[in-house]
Write a protein that holds these residues in place. Sequence first.
Motif, PDB file in Angstrom:
ATOM      1  N   ALA A  83       0.841  -1.208   0.000  1.00  0.00           N
ATOM      2  CA  ALA A  83       0.000   0.000   0.000  1.00  0.00           C
ATOM      3  C   ALA A  83       0.871   1.251   0.000  1.00  0.00           C
ATOM      4  O   ALA A  83       0.542   2.261  -0.643  1.00  0.00           O
ATOM      5  CB  ALA A  83      -0.930  -0.005   1.209  1.00  0.00           C
ATOM      6  N   LEU A  84       2.001   1.167   0.712  1.00  0.00           N
ATOM      7  CA  LEU A  84       2.920   2.301   0.778  1.00  0.00           C
ATOM      8  C   LEU A  84       3.614   2.496  -0.567  1.00  0.00           C
ATOM      9  O   LEU A  84       3.708   3.618  -1.081  1.00  0.00           O
ATOM     10  CB  LEU A  84       3.954   2.046   1.884  1.00  0.00           C
ATOM     11  CG  LEU A  84       4.652   3.245   2.505  1.00  0.00           C
ATOM     12  CD1 LEU A  84       3.649   4.236   3.067  1.00  0.00           C
ATOM     13  CD2 LEU A  84       5.590   2.768   3.615  1.00  0.00           C
ATOM     14  N   LEU A  85       4.111   1.402  -1.146  1.00  0.00           N
ATOM     15  CA  LEU A  85       4.816   1.481  -2.422  1.00  0.00           C
ATOM     16  C   LEU A  85       3.900   1.962  -3.539  1.00  0.00           C
ATOM     17  O   LEU A  85       4.296   2.771  -4.382  1.00  0.00           O
ATOM     18  CB  LEU A  85       5.397   0.111  -2.781  1.00  0.00           C
ATOM     19  CG  LEU A  85       6.589  -0.369  -1.948  1.00  0.00           C
ATOM     20  CD1 LEU A  85       6.875  -1.835  -2.222  1.00  0.00           C
ATOM     21  CD2 LEU A  85       7.826   0.473  -2.243  1.00  0.00           C
ATOM     22  N   GLU A  86       2.676   1.456  -3.543  1.00  0.00           N
ATOM     23  CA  GLU A  86       1.744   1.776  -4.628  1.00  0.00           C
ATOM     24  C   GLU A  86       0.884   2.994  -4.324  1.00  0.00           C
ATOM     25  O   GLU A  86       0.081   3.414  -5.168  1.00  0.00           O
ATOM     26  CB  GLU A  86       0.851   0.562  -4.890  1.00  0.00           C
ATOM     27  CG  GLU A  86       1.627  -0.674  -5.337  1.00  0.00           C
ATOM     28  CD  GLU A  86       0.783  -1.938  -5.285  1.00  0.00           C
ATOM     29  OE1 GLU A  86      -0.453  -1.822  -5.078  1.00  0.00           O
ATOM     30  OE2 GLU A  86       1.354  -3.033  -5.426  1.00  0.00           O
ATOM     31  N   ARG A  87       1.059   3.545  -3.125  1.00  0.00           N
ATOM     32  CA  ARG A  87       0.264   4.701  -2.685  1.00  0.00           C
ATOM     33  C   ARG A  87      -1.243   4.393  -2.799  1.00  0.00           C
ATOM     34  O   ARG A  87      -2.012   5.149  -3.381  1.00  0.00           O
ATOM     35  CB  ARG A  87       0.630   5.952  -3.478  1.00  0.00           C
ATOM     36  CG  ARG A  87       2.036   6.490  -3.191  1.00  0.00           C
ATOM     37  CD  ARG A  87       2.203   6.826  -1.718  1.00  0.00           C
ATOM     38  NE  ARG A  87       3.345   7.673  -1.430  1.00  0.00           N
ATOM     39  CZ  ARG A  87       4.514   7.232  -0.946  1.00  0.00           C
ATOM     40  NH1 ARG A  87       4.667   5.938  -0.706  1.00  0.00           N
ATOM     41  NH2 ARG A  87       5.498   8.065  -0.687  1.00  0.00           N
ATOM     42  N   LYS A  88      -1.633   3.247  -2.202  1.00  0.00           N
ATOM     43  CA  LYS A  88      -3.029   2.820  -2.206  1.00  0.00           C
ATOM     44  C   LYS A  88      -3.543   2.646  -0.780  1.00  0.00           C
ATOM     45  O   LYS A  88      -4.224   1.674  -0.473  1.00  0.00           O
ATOM     46  CB  LYS A  88      -3.183   1.522  -3.002  1.00  0.00           C
ATOM     47  CG  LYS A  88      -2.923   1.683  -4.497  1.00  0.00           C
ATOM     48  CD  LYS A  88      -3.115   0.378  -5.239  1.00  0.00           C
ATOM     49  CE  LYS A  88      -2.894   0.562  -6.738  1.00  0.00           C
ATOM     50  NZ  LYS A  88      -3.021  -0.732  -7.477  1.00  0.00           N
ATOM     51  N   GLY A  89      -3.206   3.593   0.077  1.00  0.00           N
ATOM     52  CA  GLY A  89      -3.675   3.536   1.450  1.00  0.00           C
ATOM     53  C   GLY A  89      -5.002   4.257   1.615  1.00  0.00           C
ATOM     54  O   GLY A  89      -5.671   4.649   0.657  1.00  0.00           O
ATOM     55  N   GLU A  90      -5.371   4.455   2.880  1.00  0.00           N
ATOM     56  CA  GLU A  90      -6.634   5.131   3.224  1.00  0.00           C
ATOM     57  C   GLU A  90      -6.524   6.632   2.979  1.00  0.00           C
ATOM     58  O   GLU A  90      -5.446   7.223   3.165  1.00  0.00           O
ATOM     59  CB  GLU A  90      -6.943   4.865   4.708  1.00  0.00           C
ATOM     60  CG  GLU A  90      -8.262   5.406   5.180  1.00  0.00           C
ATOM     61  CD  GLU A  90      -9.429   4.540   4.747  1.00  0.00           C
ATOM     62  OE1 GLU A  90     -10.585   4.903   5.070  1.00  0.00           O
ATOM     63  OE2 GLU A  90      -9.201   3.495   4.091  1.00  0.00           O
ATOM     64  N   ARG A  91      -7.611   7.243   2.560  1.00  0.00           N
ATOM     65  CA  ARG A  91      -7.640   8.708   2.464  1.00  0.00           C
ATOM     66  C   ARG A  91      -7.410   9.277   3.861  1.00  0.00           C
ATOM     67  O   ARG A  91      -8.110   8.921   4.815  1.00  0.00           O
ATOM     68  CB  ARG A  91      -8.969   9.183   1.900  1.00  0.00           C
ATOM     69  CG  ARG A  91      -9.208   8.796   0.455  1.00  0.00           C
ATOM     70  CD  ARG A  91     -10.518   9.387  -0.028  1.00  0.00           C
ATOM     71  NE  ARG A  91     -10.478  10.846  -0.032  1.00  0.00           N
ATOM     72  CZ  ARG A  91     -11.557  11.622  -0.078  1.00  0.00           C
ATOM     73  NH1 ARG A  91     -12.785  11.069  -0.084  1.00  0.00           N
ATOM     74  NH2 ARG A  91     -11.440  12.937  -0.088  1.00  0.00           N
ATOM     75  N   THR A  92      -6.427  10.162   3.962  1.00  0.00           N
ATOM     76  CA  THR A  92      -5.954  10.599   5.278  1.00  0.00           C
ATOM     77  C   THR A  92      -5.760  12.104   5.305  1.00  0.00           C
ATOM     78  O   THR A  92      -5.408  12.722   4.300  1.00  0.00           O
ATOM     79  CB  THR A  92      -4.601   9.908   5.596  1.00  0.00           C
ATOM     80  OG1 THR A  92      -4.783   8.498   5.558  1.00  0.00           O
ATOM     81  CG2 THR A  92      -4.068  10.309   6.959  1.00  0.00           C
ATOM     82  N   THR A 336      11.175   3.550   4.059  1.00  0.00           N
ATOM     83  CA  THR A 336      10.524   2.641   3.119  1.00  0.00           C
ATOM     84  C   THR A 336       9.664   3.456   2.168  1.00  0.00           C
ATOM     85  O   THR A 336       8.839   4.260   2.604  1.00  0.00           O
ATOM     86  CB  THR A 336       9.631   1.623   3.868  1.00  0.00           C
ATOM     87  OG1 THR A 336      10.436   0.863   4.783  1.00  0.00           O
ATOM     88  CG2 THR A 336       8.959   0.672   2.884  1.00  0.00           C
ATOM     89  N   ALA A 337       9.893   3.244   0.877  1.00  0.00           N
ATOM     90  CA  ALA A 337       9.119   3.958  -0.158  1.00  0.00           C
ATOM     91  C   ALA A 337       9.155   5.467   0.064  1.00  0.00           C
ATOM     92  O   ALA A 337       8.166   6.161  -0.158  1.00  0.00           O
ATOM     93  CB  ALA A 337       7.677   3.455  -0.183  1.00  0.00           C
ATOM     94  N   GLY A 338      10.328   5.961   0.509  1.00  0.00           N
ATOM     95  CA  GLY A 338      10.489   7.394   0.718  1.00  0.00           C
ATOM     96  C   GLY A 338       9.880   7.928   1.988  1.00  0.00           C
ATOM     97  O   GLY A 338       9.905   9.139   2.234  1.00  0.00           O
ATOM     98  N   VAL A 339       9.340   7.056   2.854  1.00  0.00           N
ATOM     99  CA  VAL A 339       8.697   7.479   4.092  1.00  0.00           C
ATOM    100  C   VAL A 339       9.555   7.029   5.278  1.00  0.00           C
ATOM    101  O   VAL A 339       9.885   5.843   5.400  1.00  0.00           O
ATOM    102  CB  VAL A 339       7.283   6.886   4.229  1.00  0.00           C
ATOM    103  CG1 VAL A 339       6.644   7.301   5.546  1.00  0.00           C
ATOM    104  CG2 VAL A 339       6.414   7.331   3.054  1.00  0.00           C
ATOM    105  N   THR A 340       9.919   7.965   6.126  1.00  0.00           N
ATOM    106  CA  THR A 340      10.706   7.632   7.306  1.00  0.00           C
ATOM    107  C   THR A 340       9.789   7.073   8.381  1.00  0.00           C
ATOM    108  O   THR A 340       8.797   7.695   8.748  1.00  0.00           O
ATOM    109  CB  THR A 340      11.420   8.885   7.846  1.00  0.00           C
ATOM    110  OG1 THR A 340      12.264   9.411   6.829  1.00  0.00           O
ATOM    111  CG2 THR A 340      12.266   8.539   9.058  1.00  0.00           C
TER     112      THR A 340
END
Length: 1252
Positions: A83-92, A336-340
């Motif tokens: 979800a992090l890599l593909e940017r398919k997480g919850e609307r936040t 991970t995927a540019g997110v610390t």
Amino acid sequence: MGKGLGFGIDRGGTFTDIFVLYPNGEQKAFKLLSEDNNYPDAPTEAIRRILSEHTGKEIKRGDKIPTENISWIRMGTTVATNALLERKGERTALLITRGFKDLLHIGNQSRPKIFDLDIKIPDVLYEKVIEVDERVILEDETCQMNILGEHKVMENSKTVIIEKPLSKENVRKSLEELLDNGIRSLGVLFLHSYIFPDHEKEVEEIAKEMGFTNVSLSSSVIPMIRAVPRGFTATADAYLTPIIQKYIQGFRNGFENNLEGVNLDFMQSDGGLSPVESFIGSRAILSGPAGGVVGVSYTAYDEKEKDPIIGFDMGGTSTDVSRYAGQFTHVIESVTAGVTIQAPQIEINTVAAGGGSRLFFKNGLFVVGPESAGSTPGPVCYRKNGYLTVTDANLCLGRILPEFFPHIFGATEDQPLDKDGSRQAFVKLVDDINAHNRSHQQKELSVEEAALGFVDIANETMCRPIRTLTESKGFDTSKHVLACFGGAGGQHACAIARALGMRKVRIHKYAGILSAYGLVLADVVSENQEAYLKPLNKENFRYIEARFKHLEGKCRAHLVTQGFSPEDMKFEQILQMRYDRTDAILMCNKDANESDAMKAFEKSFTDQYKREFGFTIPDRTIMVDDIRIRATAKRHVLGQTKTSERVNEKAPLKTTTKCYFSNGNLETAVYELANLKNGHVIQGPAIIIDNNCTIVVEPNCEASITPEGNVEIELFDISKRDVGTDVDTIHLSIFSHRFMSIAEQMGTVLQRAAISTNIKERLDFSCALFGPDGGLVANAPHIPVHLGGMHATVRFQIDHFGIDGFNEGDVLLCNHPQAGGSHLPDLTVITPVFYKGDQRPSFFVANRGHHADIGGLVPGSMPPHSTSLEQEGAAFMSFKLIDKGVFQEESLIQALNDPGKVPGCSGTRNLRDNLADLNAQIAANQKGIRLLHDLIDGYSLPVVQAYMGHIMRNAENAVRSLLKRVGENRSKVHNTKTLQALDYMDDGTPIQLAVEIDTDTGEATFDFTGTGIQVYNSCNTPPAVTTAAVIYCLRCLIGHDIPLNQGCLAPITIKVPKGTILSPSANAAVVAGNVLTSQRLCDVIFRAFEAAAASQGCMNNITFGDEKMGYYETIAGGAGAGDGWNGRSGVHTHMTNTRITDPEILESRYPIILRKFCLRSKSGGEGKFRGGDGVSRYLQFRRPLQLSVLTERRVFAPYGLNGGKPGARGANVLRRESDGTRVNLGSKNSVIISPGDMLELETPGGGGYGSE
């Protein structure tokens, strides 16, 4: 645990691994595709199949699965990672303290790839950001401001000032808007909530009342100082937790009664299991890989031998490496995927090289990855019109046998691997390789030689993170045992071990599904921690012990709810400690040999610090940042491992095949692991086939089967490689990796061993290797302004002393601009490298680091008003820091204090840090020397030196090709091969450039005739800086990875008239030339090549301090746009890439309140492609200090290109607290500030590109 079946399931990106434990102790292991049209969920399908087989009753797909025969399920999952890599997480949405809405966009302000003009940084995870009116400030005993607000003493006795209470009414209004927008998940980040969580908790209460389904508080997710990583972690948690909960609920829905009565645990990133109710997104990122590390710890580590283990997990898209030596190594932070992510997690280094890594031939170099073919379309051999990959290479070499591989490929998903297709694709690539080789009089290659070459490059790529995990931390890589697992690991095990000097490889019988097996072996973990931020001493330790008991109670209660008794539990007390005024935080357990608890922690810290960094700081206070309890409880689900009696017979041969190795196409025996028994010995070359992995036993290796049915391989020949001095395209790529790896490890040692903020946290340093003539061979991608100029410093020393004038044990110090220096705070440490008794240096290693203070006019040694070099601090032309092994401390201290003799100046204001950082620089060079010696031992001195030359010529050819292409295009479009550009410094000084290109030879002259004369300020620029700007720009223009070395300058002539701002007199002030004029040089060069609009053209240097302290930072701005891309906002560009201090660290260590740090809206130039925005950074000072600003682009705006508009100019405004007056400080100034005064800094935007 009950009498039903148990399942360990690791759901990976390509395959799902399953381990089944039957009630009678029998075991089964198998794999399923994670994505398959025949079933909606792989773990559910696996359980359905096993239960149908076990009970004899077919459970139809889609029916609820009965649970009476299931005792427990343990899962690892890549749901969060994907979800992090593909940017398919919850609307936040993110709620953050007002003034900091773009804090996470800016991050640490550095860019990941320093040579990319189109700067790509993964976007933030939240969709909306809400600024909240609230502010908490730390109490500061030195503060002379009258700050109104409630003073509140927290549990750890720290006092905070609630300057602005939370406005609940405003929060409700903002949250209503989010609900109307369909957003139901929140991340909350308020400054200093790690110590004062009350405001965040109030928001949580309101949000849950209003119907938000998930609220992730930074103070709850990870209560640690540092707002940026804590904010990233909280938003990642808000983004991922709902996705995980949906997946878990969907999984449960596939079973009767939602799996009620079945123990369902998930693996966390720290290697511990979590009950499903407590599993959250921020702790799930490394869920799958962590299971593999747990598996390695139980299956490969021998408690009697105690040989440390390197875990090597090679998958399809990447390879994970880890180290285990009796206990897990945890780290606090990873990316991970540019997110610390800031959370305790097992230390796992990942490299983008796996079975699916794509293969390329670029600019005479073999390149593996980082692009991956993925599972769709996948490698060529998958029959889906895929890409040529490492898997195809192994197939062509005969190391993968299609007849033993599942027939699941092609459109009908029932075909074998396509070996013919792989070979045909290789034939096409080899035709390109040989065309290049013929044109450069190099040997032509066969398909097998090329395929083996790509495998060798992949192996070298995968060796780099292993070396980082071991050598950079003081461990000898060769003393480790390699434990391979994952579907592809066994194919590369022997080659990886040989490359690293290891003699033993262990491969478990369940290596293909070890992550799933590790889940079965893992402990259930409960953790609690809280911030402390106070010194380690007897008085404070009484409080620490009380908090340990409190946190233990919370963990105990949590584990009791999961059915554990206190007798099942173990508690680990951990303190996260560092030396005062440093940021190297170490996780420390009590030393078992020390009875006094406080001394046991102190000893643990100092021992670990000494091992990792090579020294301790006895007179420096040890700070306790965090108090942590890790509680573990074991469910004994796996009985004693069965062993078999030893047999004295030959291993049963399945068949033979031809397999290609470095010594040719060899007859290779093939065995099935299922038929091998304890005592069977297999001589290489051989292939051992298992349902879940393939093991290649290379020549000069011997595999034996252990009593448990595992494979242990011994390597007999790890001697010198047989490589000639003539250039070979394969070894050209290998040596490029090795040289770069050495420079990177030097940088790791320097960063970890240094004390100052500049080097350790801001990463203002560079490391490099040089040939015997001083030519740059390789450098780690650190600070561009250092990279192209250091060779001038090395060559100056060679000219000064003569090549025979160096002694083994000498270390040189230099920073003088006439000796290749950039500016005086950048101290360069050079060490000649002698190989085994040679009388002359074979190489040189060097590093350059920015020291916080070396004396001069102002604290920080960055005076904006210096007019001569002597006002800028201590200068070293050719200083022997170590003379024949003797440290010249007395002379060094005297030299650092000498600036105090200059009127109005001081000697160094922080001698202790100078000495410590210089020792760290010396240690970094020593690391480089040891690694170079290892490289020479493996290949010979003539070979290593020959490949240094070959790599330089490779870079030279790349630059020549670029210049020919540019010249020919310019001639077609403008009927001239001359490129021209002009720009101005803020004082009106012109910088003029004409580039004459010879399209026949690919040579060019960079002529700066017309540039203005030397100036009566510090913007004069040493020649080394101009060279650095030219080499940096050329490397950017090439557009793909090549080694940055001396070869880049071989076709280049640089003409700079004497007496100009770019070639000033020996005593000219130059401190701003390195940080300001260097940026304008890049703008001028890129303008000449029409490559990009101007970036912010400045580093925005800010220093403040007094005789007791000093602080220095450079501040991001906007990047210029180009043809096809918008400029990035809030980032460092071109000649710098230093990080910025976290707001909470800044306010906790310095007398500063950061009032605002966000993007400067609409400051980027408009155009078809828009320039990046600058930033607004407002600093309020809490006591009298001297402030210095050293900036540019306050007069002349960053230009737009090809119709694009210019970016906004920057501004430096001082707002006086006494009367509210706002004063323009101009580009460069130094002022005494009073308590409450505020610097309002606005940095320039980038220029736009093209007409709208």
